[in-house]
Design a protein around this motif. Structure first.
Motif, PDB file in Angstrom:
ATOM      1  N   GLN A  77       0.987  -0.938   0.169  1.00  0.00           N
ATOM      2  CA  GLN A  77      -0.074   0.467   0.254  1.00  0.00           C
ATOM      3  C   GLN A  77       0.960   1.379   0.295  1.00  0.00           C
ATOM      4  O   GLN A  77       0.487   2.539  -0.355  1.00  0.00           O
TER       5      GLN A  77
ATOM      6  N   ARG B 266       1.632   2.585  -2.787  1.00  0.00           N
ATOM      7  CA  ARG B 266       0.913   2.445  -4.544  1.00  0.00           C
ATOM      8  C   ARG B 266       0.566   4.355  -4.035  1.00  0.00           C
ATOM      9  O   ARG B 266       0.869   4.710  -4.963  1.00  0.00           O
ATOM     10  N   SER B 267       0.890   4.218  -2.712  1.00  0.00           N
ATOM     11  CA  SER B 267       1.229   5.984  -2.352  1.00  0.00           C
ATOM     12  C   SER B 267       2.019   6.571  -2.806  1.00  0.00           C
ATOM     13  O   SER B 267       2.161   7.909  -2.554  1.00  0.00           O
TER      14      SER B 267
ATOM     15  N   VAL C  21      -3.255   3.557  -9.176  1.00  0.00           N
ATOM     16  CA  VAL C  21      -2.878   2.818  -8.509  1.00  0.00           C
ATOM     17  C   VAL C  21      -2.933   3.519  -6.775  1.00  0.00           C
ATOM     18  O   VAL C  21      -3.388   3.032  -5.901  1.00  0.00           O
TER      19      VAL C  21
END
Lengths: 224, 292
Positions: A145, A148-149, A220
């Motif tokens: 995660q 993706r950020s 994403v």
């Protein structure tokens, strides 16, 4: 005005190809090294945390030029470390990549660490409640995660890396900046054209990276 | 925040952590031992290579301190020139008129996309060909020009972010009491934006200090990194010792600047009087020594 482009004396495409290669290898290396560093900085082992913090703080405050010239002058020329050997040209290329990875890794690490902060606390708590170990929590829940950020900040790091490859000129790696230095000395009557060509080259290298990774970042990003 | 990734260690976890620490320590120790043994093999550990840095004051007064002085001079010159230029570009980019906004935006984006080194090399060639600047000060002029072009465009972005970080009410209130656009910018927005962007500016100074080293490596500016060569020539090929000391000086100077920036950011955020608007340090340029 642009007749220096046809001169066989200058291998313009070859020089930019070296720049691209430096960028790609260093990008790959610094992503791996940066992830390892980020893992160390959030790990439960105090000694690893301390090492990660010390490394990042020291290397971030050292000029990249020092890092790369140091790799060449200290590791190669003084200590004769050759990283698998080859001609002196190949060793210089490898030393430049080593320096770029050592330097850029710290910025990847810091970007990732801020990405880890965006993952809600509940995710890690839920993962721990399921009985996952720290390593599993990090690699299965948090890092995917976090990555993706942070695509957008990482894109900035990669663009800066592309520009930073020019520092390899300081140890004589035959990339774009070194060729430009040679050309402005020899082609003094078309100075501005030479600069224009090289400036355009870097704009062409960095612009698509920014646009592409910006598009990826939008696709994403975890919608929260 | 790191503690959310793992529980407070119990007895087993504590034992495991100690085991991991021990393994990591051994690996680190091995790496350091290997490096030191290679250094020993090349005679880089002998005392006479390192002693001059402690015993010989002349080494500092002839090489290191003048080098540091040149580094700081170049960096501060670049900052002092880039600051007003950057402010102008930043405000220009926020202009209501497209004929100001668009060209200024193009200039800013152009100089941000190009490596600083190219600009330094280009400036050096231009000065050599078109100006009567003596060759002994040409590196300084070239390096400062390159740094100014790049950092003015970065500072322009900092200024823009600083102005945009202010609450809308500031502009609205200024409009309501009948201020003109220039007055709003000059009396209301800019003074607040300057405080908001101070931390980001200080950390940009770190980038500038780092980039001056390029001038030494490529153009022969006699800054700190450049001094390594004469030192090793005069004090017996002590490359590693010289490198270590020079790198340490950079780390101390830049570390102090970084600390000052984050202290400033914390202080400005906590202040009751201000709007609390601060341009976050990380937002700018990722502190990459961006153009290098």
């Amino acid at each position: 005005m642009f007749d220096f482009l046809d001169s066989p004396q200058y291998d313009l495409l070859g020089a930019f190809w070296v720049t691209v290669q430096l960028t790609l290898y260093s990008a790959l290396g610094s992503l791996i090294w940066g992830t390892l560093l980020a893992g160390m900085r959030v790990s439960p082992v105090p000694l690893m945390r301390a090492f990660g913090t010390a490394y990042v703080n020291v290397v971030r405050n050292t000029p990249l030029t020092i890092v790369i010239v140091g790799c060449s002058l200290v590791l190669h020329q003084t200590l004769r470390i050759e990283l698998g050997g080859g001609t002196s040209k190949e060793i210089g290329f490898k030393m430049a990549i080593l320096g770029l990875v050592a330097y850029t890794g710290t910025f990847v690490c810091e970007a990732l660490r801020s990405g880890i902060n965006t993952v809600p606390v509940g995710q890690a708590e839920a993962a721990r409640a399921l009985g996952l170990s720290f390593f599993q929590v990090l690699t299965l829940i948090i890092l995917p995660q976090a990555f993706r950020s942070v695509v957008a900040p990482l894109a900035n790091v990669m663009i800066a890396l592309t520009k930073n490859t020019t520092v390899a000129a300081a140890i004589g790696v035959a990339e774009a900046a070194l060729l430009m230095k040679e050309m402005v000395e020899n082609e003094s009557d078309s100075l501005f054209a030479v600069f224009g060509v090289f400036a355009l080259g870097f704009v062409l290298l960095t612009l698509p990276t920014g646009l592409f990774l910006g598009w990826v970042a939008k696709r994403v990003a975890v919608k929260r | 925040m790191t503690s959310v990734l793992y529980d407070v260690p119990g007895p087993r976890a504590k034992r495991r952590n100690i085991l991991y620490s021990a393994v990591f320590l051994v690996l680190l120790g091995l790496a350091i031992w290997w490096f030191l043994s290679v250094m020993g093999d090349r005679n880089q550990l002998t005392a006479d290579k390192w002693k001059p840095f402690v015993t010989d004051g002349a080494l500092w007064t002839t090489f290191l301190l003048p080098g540091l002085g040149e580094t700081l001079k170049t960096a501060s010159l670049a900052l002092v020139i880039a600051l007003p230029l950057g402010a102008l570009l930043g405000i220009g980019r926020l202009s209501d008129h497209a004929w100001v906004r668009v060209p200024v935006g193009t200039v800013v984006e152009f100089f941000r996309a190009i490596p600083v080194l190219l600009m330094m090399v280009f400036a050096s060639a231009v000065f050599a060909q078109f100006t009567p600047i003596e060759s002994d000060v040409r590196p300084l002029y070239a390096v400062v020009t390159g740094l100014v072009l790049y950092n003015a465009s970065v500072i322009a972005e900092i200024v823009r972010a600083g102005i945009l970080s202010l609450p809308n009410g500031q502009t609205d209130a200024a409009k309501a009491i009948g201020m003109r656009k220039g007055q709003i910018m000059g009396y209301v927005l800019l003074p607040q934006a300057v405080t908001a962007m101070l931390p980001a500016l200080v950390s940009q100074l770190v980038v500038i200090v780092k980039d001056t080293a390029l001038g030494g490596a490529v153009l022969g500016l006699s800054e700190l990194l450049f001094q390594i060569r004469p030192i090793t020539a005069n004090y017996g090929a002590n490359t590693i010792a010289a490198f270590t000391v020079v790198a340490l000086i950079y780390i101390v100077v830049n570390g102090a600047l970084t600390r000052f920036a984050s202290w400033l950011e914390g202080r400005l955020r906590g202040r009751k009087k201000s709007t609390g608007a601060v341009v976050p340090v990380e937002k700018v340029d990722a502190k990459m020594g961006g153009g290098a």
